[in-house]
Scaffold this active site. Sequence first.
Site, PDB file in Angstrom:
ATOM      1  N   ASP A   1      42.724  47.905  39.642  1.00 28.55           N
ATOM      2  CA  ASP A   1      42.453  47.355  40.681  1.00 28.55           C
ATOM      3  C   ASP A   1      41.992  48.117  41.853  1.00 28.55           C
ATOM      4  O   ASP A   1      42.909  48.963  42.268  1.00 28.55           O
ATOM      5  CB  ASP A   1      43.389  45.946  40.976  1.00 28.55           C
TER       6      ASP A   1
ATOM      7  N   THR B   1      38.993  42.564  46.544  1.00 33.61           N
ATOM      8  CA  THR B   1      39.480  41.129  46.918  1.00 33.61           C
ATOM      9  C   THR B   1      40.771  40.935  46.363  1.00 33.61           C
ATOM     10  O   THR B   1      41.137  39.622  46.800  1.00 33.61           O
ATOM     11  CB  THR B   1      38.057  40.325  46.140  1.00 33.61           C
ATOM     12  N   GLY B   2      41.279  41.633  45.592  1.00 27.64           N
ATOM     13  CA  GLY B   2      42.741  41.434  45.083  1.00 27.64           C
ATOM     14  C   GLY B   2      43.626  41.876  46.139  1.00 27.64           C
ATOM     15  O   GLY B   2      43.231  42.438  47.333  1.00 27.64           O
TER      16      GLY B   2
ATOM     17  N   VAL C   1      36.684  50.333  39.217  1.00 23.45           N
ATOM     18  CA  VAL C   1      36.022  50.338  37.850  1.00 23.45           C
ATOM     19  C   VAL C   1      34.694  50.897  37.861  1.00 23.45           C
ATOM     20  O   VAL C   1      33.777  50.759  36.929  1.00 23.45           O
ATOM     21  CB  VAL C   1      36.398  49.047  36.937  1.00 23.45           C
TER      22      VAL C   1
ATOM     23  N   LEU D   1      38.299  41.653  34.160  1.00 22.98           N
ATOM     24  CA  LEU D   1      38.121  40.553  35.194  1.00 22.98           C
ATOM     25  C   LEU D   1      37.720  41.134  36.549  1.00 22.98           C
ATOM     26  O   LEU D   1      37.436  40.403  37.456  1.00 22.98           O
ATOM     27  CB  LEU D   1      39.606  39.942  35.385  1.00 22.98           C
TER      28      LEU D   1
ATOM     29  N   SER E   1      35.597  41.637  39.544  1.00 21.12           N
ATOM     30  CA  SER E   1      34.368  41.328  40.130  1.00 21.12           C
ATOM     31  C   SER E   1      34.932  40.441  41.261  1.00 21.12           C
ATOM     32  O   SER E   1      35.713  39.562  41.288  1.00 21.12           O
ATOM     33  CB  SER E   1      33.627  40.285  39.151  1.00 21.12           C
TER      34      SER E   1
ATOM     35  N   LYS F   1      27.483  45.782  40.783  1.00 25.21           N
ATOM     36  CA  LYS F   1      27.990  46.639  39.999  1.00 25.21           C
ATOM     37  C   LYS F   1      29.243  46.671  39.154  1.00 25.21           C
ATOM     38  O   LYS F   1      29.086  46.938  37.935  1.00 25.21           O
ATOM     39  CB  LYS F   1      28.424  47.869  40.988  1.00 25.21           C
TER      40      LYS F   1
ATOM     41  N   TYR G   1      26.089  37.179  41.882  1.00 30.97           N
ATOM     42  CA  TYR G   1      27.234  36.830  40.969  1.00 30.97           C
ATOM     43  C   TYR G   1      26.821  36.300  39.546  1.00 30.97           C
ATOM     44  O   TYR G   1      27.189  36.748  38.468  1.00 30.97           O
ATOM     45  CB  TYR G   1      28.229  35.935  41.629  1.00 30.97           C
TER      46      TYR G   1
ATOM     47  N   THR H   1      38.584  27.676  38.198  1.00 32.91           N
ATOM     48  CA  THR H   1      40.135  27.666  38.001  1.00 32.91           C
ATOM     49  C   THR H   1      40.709  27.693  39.546  1.00 32.91           C
ATOM     50  O   THR H   1      40.268  28.246  40.631  1.00 32.91           O
ATOM     51  CB  THR H   1      40.442  29.202  37.545  1.00 32.91           C
TER      52      THR H   1
END
Length: 356
Positions: free
Chosen positions: A49, A53-54, A75, A91, A93, A109, A163, A193
Amino acid sequence: MSGDRTGSQEEAGTPLEIRRAVVTGGAGFVGSHLCDRLRDGGAAVVCVDNFLTGSPDNVAHLAGDPGFELLAVDVNEPFDVAGPVDAVFHLASPASPHDYARHPLATLKAGAHGTLHALELAGRKGARFLLTSTSEVYGDPKVHPQVESYWGNVNPIGPRSQYDEAKRFAEALTATHRAHLGFDTVIVRLFNTYGPRMRPLDGRAVPTFITQALAGLPITVAGDGSQTRSLCYVDDTVAGILAAARAGHPGPINIGNPAEMSILELAERVRDLCRSAAPTRFVPRPGDDPDLRRPDIGRAAAVLGWAPVVDLDKGLAATIDWFAAQQAAPAAEAAPEAPATEAAEAAEAAQTAPAA
């Protein structure tokens, strides 16, 4: 228009034993829960990561676990992981309306460069590759509920396009690597989710409504609130992702909860569960906000034996408890006004956010 574009009628692949996995975006909302579930099952995990945003906080409880490794890596640049890998879960993004509006190029990207680099890692390792795509590939659907064979109704230059189209391209890239290069790939499409570790200001309906209701501020509903969503608790989503990875059916496979409700009904449900007297405030609806959203999960049931099991009220209650605890901690330490300030910002943000 409809049709299967990604080999979705093929039989499932060889059942996979996941001993070591790479999770890109593993410090994000869904990614961190996936890391937890993999570790609970005994698999070693490499969490990748860049924390755009994480947050490292989402996986801080795994620090010191010898079976968990955290790599601060973007990434969108080529990357590698030492040692054997059985599965690569992609995952990474931005996934919320505010995030992909604030980081449009990084979102595009992640769908293009990020997917390619994660695929290349899987290829070098001989690993199964799982792409978490999204219900956004269906756009504002003209087919309801949405089946995997539906091609979608997407505005390629609209406010959500960075997106939508990033994920559509990621699917095409994944399917092409399977069809032409023999990669072992799986595509799942996640529907709305929710659960603990969502960020209060990310623009999605559940965290926005909860933050506002807990602070007693007006709950902002876009438009008249008649647009629908189908909410899947994060534990169910992660169970579906893992079932798809292990089964190896190429997909795409919808992973979501077919129980549909309007955004206004959701706001009222959250207010009741929060025991809040907060009023409802209707705000302008953003462009290209889908009218309807409900997955057909027949394929997931047939090929994975998967269906969601967490009741909406139970899932919302657990999510509310988590948000309440997050708000209480900083308030007790230093800033009693912080929750109200945060909720006020969320209320303002919700005026321009899709009810996703």
